[in-house]
Design a protein around this motif. Structure first.
Motif, PDB file in Angstrom:
ATOM      1  N   TYR A 120      -5.873  -3.719  16.229  1.00 33.26           N
ATOM      2  CA  TYR A 120      -5.252  -3.242  14.996  1.00 33.26           C
ATOM      3  C   TYR A 120      -3.765  -2.970  15.216  1.00 33.26           C
ATOM      4  CZ  TYR A 120     -10.119  -2.360  13.715  1.00 33.26           C
ATOM      5  OH  TYR A 120     -11.458  -2.497  13.450  1.00 33.26           O
ATOM      6  N   THR A 121      -2.968  -3.357  14.238  1.00 32.14           N
ATOM      7  CA  THR A 121      -1.551  -3.026  14.231  1.00 32.14           C
ATOM      8  C   THR A 121      -1.345  -1.823  13.308  1.00 32.14           C
ATOM      9  OG1 THR A 121      -0.972  -5.354  14.502  1.00 32.14           O
ATOM     10  CG2 THR A 121       0.783  -3.871  13.792  1.00 32.14           C
ATOM     11  N   PRO A 122      -0.915  -0.680  13.843  1.00 34.09           N
ATOM     12  CA  PRO A 122      -0.732   0.492  12.985  1.00 34.09           C
ATOM     13  C   PRO A 122       0.604   0.466  12.249  1.00 34.09           C
ATOM     14  CG  PRO A 122      -0.248   1.075  15.254  1.00 34.09           C
ATOM     15  CD  PRO A 122      -0.663  -0.371  15.269  1.00 34.09           C
ATOM     16  N   VAL A 123       0.567   0.939  11.027  1.00 34.48           N
ATOM     17  CA  VAL A 123       1.771   1.165  10.238  1.00 34.48           C
ATOM     18  C   VAL A 123       1.660   2.602   9.744  1.00 34.48           C
ATOM     19  CG1 VAL A 123       3.161   0.416   8.274  1.00 34.48           C
ATOM     20  CG2 VAL A 123       1.769  -1.259   9.533  1.00 34.48           C
ATOM     21  N   ALA A 124       2.546   3.479  10.231  1.00 38.66           N
ATOM     22  CA  ALA A 124       2.371   4.897   9.914  1.00 38.66           C
ATOM     23  C   ALA A 124       3.684   5.652  10.048  1.00 38.66           C
ATOM     24  CB  ALA A 124       1.321   5.503  10.849  1.00 38.66           C
ATOM     25  N   PRO A 125       3.851   6.683   9.200  1.00 35.31           N
ATOM     26  CA  PRO A 125       2.913   7.051   8.136  1.00 35.31           C
ATOM     27  C   PRO A 125       3.115   6.205   6.880  1.00 35.31           C
ATOM     28  CG  PRO A 125       4.762   8.564   8.136  1.00 35.31           C
ATOM     29  CD  PRO A 125       4.975   7.628   9.298  1.00 35.31           C
ATOM     30  N   VAL A 126       2.061   6.120   6.074  1.00 34.56           N
ATOM     31  CA  VAL A 126       2.175   5.515   4.749  1.00 34.56           C
ATOM     32  C   VAL A 126       1.682   6.551   3.743  1.00 34.56           C
ATOM     33  CG1 VAL A 126       1.874   3.174   5.638  1.00 34.56           C
ATOM     34  CG2 VAL A 126      -0.130   4.441   4.824  1.00 34.56           C
ATOM     35  N   PHE A 127       1.954   6.282   2.461  1.00 33.18           N
ATOM     36  CA  PHE A 127       1.654   7.270   1.426  1.00 33.18           C
ATOM     37  C   PHE A 127       1.068   6.583   0.196  1.00 33.18           C
ATOM     38  CE2 PHE A 127       5.049   8.791   4.079  1.00 33.18           C
ATOM     39  CZ  PHE A 127       4.710  10.103   4.338  1.00 33.18           C
ATOM     40  N   VAL A 128       0.082   7.238  -0.401  1.00 27.42           N
ATOM     41  CA  VAL A 128      -0.443   6.772  -1.686  1.00 27.42           C
ATOM     42  C   VAL A 128       0.515   7.263  -2.759  1.00 27.42           C
ATOM     43  CG1 VAL A 128      -2.409   6.739  -3.251  1.00 27.42           C
ATOM     44  CG2 VAL A 128      -2.792   6.966  -0.789  1.00 27.42           C
ATOM     45  N   VAL A 129       1.139   6.329  -3.472  1.00 24.72           N
ATOM     46  CA  VAL A 129       2.198   6.716  -4.409  1.00 24.72           C
ATOM     47  C   VAL A 129       1.843   6.458  -5.874  1.00 24.72           C
ATOM     48  CG1 VAL A 129       4.026   6.444  -2.693  1.00 24.72           C
ATOM     49  CG2 VAL A 129       3.355   4.477  -4.096  1.00 24.72           C
ATOM     50  N   ASP A 130       0.691   5.862  -6.114  1.00 25.83           N
ATOM     51  CA  ASP A 130       0.279   5.643  -7.499  1.00 25.83           C
ATOM     52  C   ASP A 130      -1.216   5.375  -7.533  1.00 25.83           C
ATOM     53  OD1 ASP A 130       0.498   5.509 -10.212  1.00 25.83           O
ATOM     54  OD2 ASP A 130       1.628   3.641 -10.281  1.00 25.83           O
ATOM     55  N   ASP A 131      -1.829   5.736  -8.645  1.00 25.60           N
ATOM     56  CA  ASP A 131      -3.246   5.500  -8.901  1.00 25.60           C
ATOM     57  C   ASP A 131      -3.330   4.691 -10.190  1.00 25.60           C
ATOM     58  OD1 ASP A 131      -5.977   5.529  -9.225  1.00 25.60           O
ATOM     59  OD2 ASP A 131      -6.095   7.671  -9.726  1.00 25.60           O
ATOM     60  N   ARG A 132      -3.951   3.517 -10.132  1.00 21.62           N
ATOM     61  CA  ARG A 132      -3.977   2.621 -11.290  1.00 21.62           C
ATOM     62  C   ARG A 132      -5.410   2.252 -11.645  1.00 21.62           C
ATOM     63  NH1 ARG A 132       1.345  -1.275 -10.292  1.00 21.62           N
ATOM     64  NH2 ARG A 132       2.852   0.459 -10.312  1.00 21.62           N
ATOM     65  N   PRO A 133      -6.068   3.110 -12.419  1.00 22.19           N
ATOM     66  CA  PRO A 133      -7.461   2.829 -12.804  1.00 22.19           C
ATOM     67  C   PRO A 133      -7.618   1.509 -13.544  1.00 22.19           C
ATOM     68  CG  PRO A 133      -6.851   5.099 -13.322  1.00 22.19           C
ATOM     69  CD  PRO A 133      -5.588   4.387 -12.949  1.00 22.19           C
ATOM     70  N   ASP A 134      -6.590   1.104 -14.312  1.00 19.21           N
ATOM     71  CA  ASP A 134      -6.708  -0.132 -15.080  1.00 19.21           C
ATOM     72  C   ASP A 134      -6.865  -1.356 -14.190  1.00 19.21           C
ATOM     73  OD1 ASP A 134      -4.091   0.456 -14.241  1.00 19.21           O
ATOM     74  OD2 ASP A 134      -3.246  -0.997 -15.655  1.00 19.21           O
ATOM     75  N   GLU A 135      -6.274  -1.340 -12.988  1.00 22.50           N
ATOM     76  CA  GLU A 135      -6.451  -2.449 -12.060  1.00 22.50           C
ATOM     77  C   GLU A 135      -7.332  -2.065 -10.876  1.00 22.50           C
ATOM     78  OE1 GLU A 135      -2.892  -3.002  -9.120  1.00 22.50           O
ATOM     79  OE2 GLU A 135      -1.998  -2.594 -11.101  1.00 22.50           O
TER      80      GLU A 135
END
Length: 296
Positions: A120-135
């Motif tokens: 595995y190649t880590p990418v960190a930190p990352v952040f959840v920046v939006d929630d899109r129920p429509d998609e």
């Protein structure tokens, strides 16, 4: 667990993962991630069988795994953001609930790119920046600042360029390094050095070239001294996989690094990947070698 304690634990885990990855050459093995311990207690960083890790003791998701061959439609958009598909089942509970908590609280998490099985190649930190129920997807960014940019669909061109640059630096280049170093068995193609932390993935054709894709056959595993020499046309590679050192360096007299590290490499044959499809593309080498010859 209190939010301050949870954030501190996450930052500690992220630091450990980044340290392990750099020691290996930019990647982490599955067994390392599954055997992580905190204060004597086992705390796997990834899930044993799923692409998302939601430890019971944590309020939000700890890590996610993105794989082009996986069962979910995880897509990187043109603006450098990752659209991470909802996990199966109820979009408001289970794995999706803990990803939503990460979005609401801004908790940092780990993104892993699964390049080959068990690596595995880590990418960190990352952040959840939006929630899109429509998609049915969450939007993942490589920088916390995107949490405060407002509507991500109407980002300015300057911010889009920033996101794309981040994706290239923190997502594409590390993944390219992992693929190349694994193909070369974590050895410098020139001198056979076998310390991952001292190895890079050198592009044969640069990013800006029409054929300069981040594929293994457009890369060479090189230690940092040989990578720098290659980029500065002090070292060249012929289409038949032989190392050439610029005449101006061959004629110099200096210390042991020049003599053993560069001059003695002149005429040597590259250490190549076992699989023919991973070996440097001869046409790419020929194009790049012309540049080297002109510099000589």
């Amino acid at each position: 667990m209190e939010s301050s304690m949870e954030r501190a634990l996450r930052e500690h885990i992220i630091g450990w993962v980044v340290e392990r990855a750099e020691a290996n050459g930019g990647f982490v093995f599955r067994e390392e991630l599954l055997s992580y311990r905190h204060r004597g207690e086992k705390l796997p960083v990834i899930d044993y069988s799923r692409g998302i890790r939601n430890p019971q003791a944590l309020s939000a998701t700890l890590s996610i795994v993105s794989s082009t061959s996986g069962p979910y439609d995880d897509v990187e958009s043109d603006d450098g953001l990752l659209h991470y598909a909802y996990r199966s089942g109820d979009p408001w509970s289970g794995d999706n609930r803990k990803l939503r908590v990460a979005y609401e609280t801004g908790m940092p998490l780990l993104l892993f790119r699964k390049e080959v099985p068990n690596v595995y190649t880590p990418v960190a930190p990352v952040f959840v920046v939006d929630d899109r129920p429509d998609e049915r997807a969450f939007v993942i960014a490589l920088d916390e600042s995107f949490r405060f940019f407002g509507d991500l669909d109407t980002l300015s061109e300057e911010k889009r360029r920033y996101a794309r640059r981040l994706a290239r630096q923190r997502l594409h280049q590390p993944a390219f390094r992992t693929r190349v170093l694994l193909a070369y068995e974590t050895r410098c193609t020139v001198c056979r050095l076998h310390h991952g932390s001292l190895l890079d993935a050198a592009h044969i054709l640069p990013d800006g070239h029409p054929d300069g894709a981040p594929t293994v056959d457009n890369g060479l595993a090189m230690c940092k001294i040989h990578h720098a020499a290659y980029d500065q046309d002090m070292l060249g590679v012929t289409p038949d996989y032989r190392v050439q050192i610029a005449w101006r360096l061959l004629e110099e007299k200096d210390g042991p690094m020049l003599r053993h590290g560069l001059q003695e490499m002149h005429g040597q044959t590259l250490h190549l990947p076992c699989r023919p499809r991973d070996r440097p593309h001869r046409d790419h080498l020929a194009y790049r070698y012309e540049t080297f010859v002109r510099g000589v």
